[in-house]
Design a protein around this motif. Structure first.
Motif, PDB file in Angstrom:
ATOM      1  N   GLY A 421       0.736  -1.108  -0.043  1.00 11.13           N
ATOM      2  CA  GLY A 421       0.022   0.071  -0.008  1.00 11.13           C
ATOM      3  C   GLY A 421       0.991   1.478   0.043  1.00 11.13           C
ATOM      4  O   GLY A 421       2.013   1.337  -0.547  1.00 11.13           O
ATOM      5  N   PRO A 422       0.501   2.565   0.504  1.00 18.45           N
ATOM      6  CA  PRO A 422       1.018   3.679   0.494  1.00 18.45           C
ATOM      7  C   PRO A 422       2.295   3.570   1.287  1.00 18.45           C
ATOM      8  O   PRO A 422       3.318   4.319   1.113  1.00 18.45           O
ATOM      9  N   LYS A 423       2.336   2.821   2.384  1.00 18.42           N
ATOM     10  CA  LYS A 423       3.413   2.618   3.048  1.00 18.42           C
ATOM     11  C   LYS A 423       4.434   1.943   2.358  1.00 18.42           C
ATOM     12  O   LYS A 423       5.989   2.317   2.374  1.00 18.42           O
ATOM     13  N   GLY A 424       4.324   1.089   1.662  1.00 23.24           N
ATOM     14  CA  GLY A 424       5.217   0.262   0.684  1.00 23.24           C
ATOM     15  C   GLY A 424       5.926   1.235  -0.334  1.00 23.24           C
ATOM     16  O   GLY A 424       6.894   1.039  -0.621  1.00 23.24           O
ATOM     17  N   ALA A 425       5.042   2.020  -0.835  1.00 20.04           N
ATOM     18  CA  ALA A 425       5.760   3.140  -1.813  1.00 20.04           C
ATOM     19  C   ALA A 425       6.700   4.061  -1.080  1.00 20.04           C
ATOM     20  O   ALA A 425       7.648   4.064  -1.706  1.00 20.04           O
ATOM     21  N   LEU A 426       6.396   4.253   0.177  1.00 24.20           N
ATOM     22  CA  LEU A 426       7.515   5.204   0.772  1.00 24.20           C
ATOM     23  C   LEU A 426       8.808   4.325   1.056  1.00 24.20           C
ATOM     24  O   LEU A 426       9.848   4.812   0.790  1.00 24.20           O
ATOM     25  N   ILE A 427       8.643   3.112   1.386  1.00 20.23           N
ATOM     26  CA  ILE A 427       9.763   2.423   1.665  1.00 20.23           C
ATOM     27  C   ILE A 427      10.580   2.140   0.324  1.00 20.23           C
ATOM     28  O   ILE A 427      11.790   2.094   0.333  1.00 20.23           O
ATOM     29  N   GLY A 428      10.043   2.063  -0.503  1.00 22.75           N
ATOM     30  CA  GLY A 428      10.622   1.907  -1.958  1.00 22.75           C
ATOM     31  C   GLY A 428      11.426   3.220  -2.482  1.00 22.75           C
ATOM     32  O   GLY A 428      12.346   2.928  -3.110  1.00 22.75           O
ATOM     33  N   ILE A 429      11.036   4.258  -2.005  1.00 16.53           N
ATOM     34  CA  ILE A 429      11.646   5.612  -2.488  1.00 16.53           C
ATOM     35  C   ILE A 429      13.084   5.425  -1.890  1.00 16.53           C
ATOM     36  O   ILE A 429      14.162   5.805  -2.337  1.00 16.53           O
ATOM     37  N   GLY A 430      13.075   5.044  -0.441  1.00 23.33           N
ATOM     38  CA  GLY A 430      14.327   4.837   0.184  1.00 23.33           C
ATOM     39  C   GLY A 430      15.146   3.943  -0.456  1.00 23.33           C
ATOM     40  O   GLY A 430      16.454   4.018  -0.580  1.00 23.33           O
ATOM     41  N   ALA A 431      14.784   2.487  -0.514  1.00 22.47           N
ATOM     42  CA  ALA A 431      15.415   1.332  -1.111  1.00 22.47           C
ATOM     43  C   ALA A 431      16.006   1.526  -2.479  1.00 22.47           C
ATOM     44  O   ALA A 431      17.141   1.120  -2.692  1.00 22.47           O
ATOM     45  N   GLY A 432      15.192   2.295  -3.342  1.00 23.76           N
ATOM     46  CA  GLY A 432      15.675   2.722  -4.699  1.00 23.76           C
ATOM     47  C   GLY A 432      16.806   3.728  -4.868  1.00 23.76           C
ATOM     48  O   GLY A 432      17.677   3.870  -5.949  1.00 23.76           O
ATOM     49  N   SER A 433      17.353   4.616  -3.580  1.00 28.35           N
ATOM     50  CA  SER A 433      18.046   5.339  -3.513  1.00 28.35           C
ATOM     51  C   SER A 433      19.651   5.107  -3.209  1.00 28.35           C
ATOM     52  O   SER A 433      20.178   5.860  -3.445  1.00 28.35           O
ATOM     53  N   ILE A 434      19.630   3.971  -2.768  1.00 29.38           N
ATOM     54  CA  ILE A 434      20.972   3.715  -2.053  1.00 29.38           C
ATOM     55  C   ILE A 434      21.935   3.682  -3.054  1.00 29.38           C
ATOM     56  O   ILE A 434      23.136   4.014  -2.984  1.00 29.38           O
ATOM     57  N   VAL A 435      21.881   2.707  -4.220  1.00 27.12           N
ATOM     58  CA  VAL A 435      22.990   2.690  -5.272  1.00 27.12           C
ATOM     59  C   VAL A 435      23.329   3.887  -5.870  1.00 27.12           C
ATOM     60  O   VAL A 435      24.370   4.131  -5.967  1.00 27.12           O
ATOM     61  N   PHE A 436      22.463   4.760  -6.074  1.00 27.81           N
ATOM     62  CA  PHE A 436      22.387   6.074  -6.661  1.00 27.81           C
ATOM     63  C   PHE A 436      23.438   6.849  -5.925  1.00 27.81           C
ATOM     64  O   PHE A 436      24.282   7.557  -6.538  1.00 27.81           O
ATOM     65  N   GLY A 437      22.772   6.752  -4.580  1.00 24.28           N
ATOM     66  CA  GLY A 437      23.493   8.001  -3.720  1.00 24.28           C
ATOM     67  C   GLY A 437      25.005   7.582  -3.747  1.00 24.28           C
ATOM     68  O   GLY A 437      25.832   8.491  -3.614  1.00 24.28           O
TER      69      GLY A 437
END
Length: 459
Positions: A421-437
């Motif tokens: 749900g919407p909480k999963g979307a928030l978690i996805g934002i953080g997880a997807g930024s790790i490699v690029f950061g």
């Protein structure tokens, strides 16, 4: 002090590069601190405006203002992209002790930025129904957003010129006066918002009219500081504007493309949240206000290190450039950990202040618990992009920003929403930024080493 003495003093201020001597950490802290103060003032104003709207006890009204803000984020992001070449070119000229070039570039850049700001408004306004519809807006929320934008977007050119003046002040090392110009926006808004929203009963439209008046104040204050204190503007000429357009757009185009990644990602995320109703959109709007206030230090840091890097590059001080980047990372880590703790402790008072309904409150609190993890890796990209944009590698900034906003966000947020749900979307934002950061900051240090190797020693 007579006029001649004042002129000599202003000339000396312009000729002497501020950032090529003294502690780089001190420059980072002073520039970031004053920048953060101004940004926090503006972001708090946005937060308070939404707070006032939420007191009208209409989730559709809150959602509508939130949607309008996402669209305005596009226009402001273009303006920020246009600030980057002005800051880079002017600071580099000052670092190389070329004050006349700095004045010419500052004037040409301000004119170009204002013209583009006006064109952007003219392009966006006719397409508002399609833009808002693509974001999932409907019903009263759609009407509120559209009315708000028709009032606020036409003055985007004034905002662009004010931002240009503020950037020139920072390029000259005058962070204090740049902060004062930014604070003028906050003062006007804090005074007028309650009057226009409640006393005049204009509601969301009142907040939009206040934005216009605050932009006028921003422009006037910045102009007075530039002309009376630094003399960093000169008589404009068509020939100079045409001459300077090429280096300006060489940095501006990739910088704008870079900056558009964030609002594009924001619009996509808002579309995901729209699937879960107005309360979820309202939560997204509150998060969009709480985030910049909380992490204003990161936004300010990205703007602060540009002039420091630019002046030292102009002076050939590559050792100070590397140290500036290291100092920025140290500040970033301490700052994010502190803010994360603060948000965790204040999560309940925040949702109470906004009179948030159940789903909205749940999502805002979840963000407060997760915020540090999300923003640590996003901040690495911010710091690296500031380095790329000011050291001649703007395309790298474009690559990392769009990479994080697409590959690093869209699939993670989409599938996160499907699973959690919407909480999963928030978690996805953080997880997807790790490699690029992580990759972005490593590349930033590499670019400085490459510039040093390419430098030709001067006899």
């Amino acid at each position: 002090m007579d006029a001649t003495s004042a002129e000599r003093t202003a000339e000396t201020r312009t000729d002497t590069p501020v950032f090529v001597q003294g502690s780089t950490m001190r420059h980072v802290l002073v520039m970031t601190g004053t920048g953060a103060a101004g940004l926090i003032a503006i972001f708090i104003v946005d937060l308070v405006s939404l707070l006032y709207i939420s007191w009208l006890n209409d989730p559709s009204m809150t959602a509508g203002v939130g949607l309008a803000t996402v669209v305005m984020f596009f226009t402001v992001s273009i303006n920020v992209g246009l600030m980057i070449p002005i800051g880079a070119l002017v600071s580099r000229a000052l670092g190389a002790r070329q004050p006349e070039d700095a004045r010419r570039l500052a004037t040409s850049g301000s004119i170009l930025m204002t013209m583009i700001g006006a064109v952007v408004s003219l392009i966006v306004l006719p397409f508002l129904p399609q833009i808002l519809g693509a974001m999932g807006a409907s019903g009263q929320a759609f009407q509120v957003a559209q009315g708000f934008l028709w009032i606020a977007l036409p003055t985007n050119a004034l905002m662009a010129l004010g931002m240009a003046f503020s950037t020139i002040l920072r390029a000259a090392g005058d962070a204090k006066r740049s902060m004062y110009a930014t604070l003028s926006v906050a003062i006007v808004t804090v005074v007028l918002d309650p009057i226009t929203i409640f006393v005049m009963d204009l509601k969301a439209d009142g907040a939009a009219w206040t934005i216009n008046l605050a932009r006028v104040a921003y422009l006037v204050v910045g102009y007075l500081y530039l002309t009376r204190t630094h003399r960093l503007l000169t008589q404009p000429s068509l020939q100079s504007v045409i001459r300077d357009a090429r280096p300006f757009f060489a940095i501006a185009i990739p910088a704008i493309l870079t900056n558009l990644a964030a609002p594009a990602a924001n619009a996509f995320f808002t579309g995901i949240m729209a699937q879960f109703g107005d309360q979820a959109i309202a939560a997204s709007a509150i998060i969009d206000r709480v985030t910049p206030v909380s992490f204003a230090g990161v936004f300010a840091l990205a703007g602060a290190i540009g002039p420091v890097l630019g002046q030292n590059w102009g002076a050939g001080r590559y050792d100070r450039m590397r140290q500036t980047l290291k100092d920025s990372l140290t500040f970033m880590v301490v700052y994010i950990l502190s803010v994360w703790l603060l948000l965790f402790l204040l999560q309940v008072p925040i949702v109470i202040a906004f009179n948030a309904p159940p789903l909205t409150a749940e999502l805002v609190q979840f963000f407060c618990q997760l915020s540090g993890f999300i923003w640590f890796f996003i901040s690495l990209v911010f710091v690296a992009n500031a380095s790329f944009n000011n050291l001649g590698y703007p395309l790298l900034s474009t690559f990392f920003n769009w990479g994080r906003a697409t590959l690093g966000m869209i699939p993670f947020a989409y599938f996160g929403a499907q699973i959690g749900g919407p909480k999963g979307a928030l978690i996805g934002i953080g997880a997807g930024s790790i490699v690029f950061g992580i990759a972005a900051i490593i590349t930033a240090f590499w670019t400085i080493r490459r510039l040093e190797r390419q430098a030709v020693p001067t006899p």
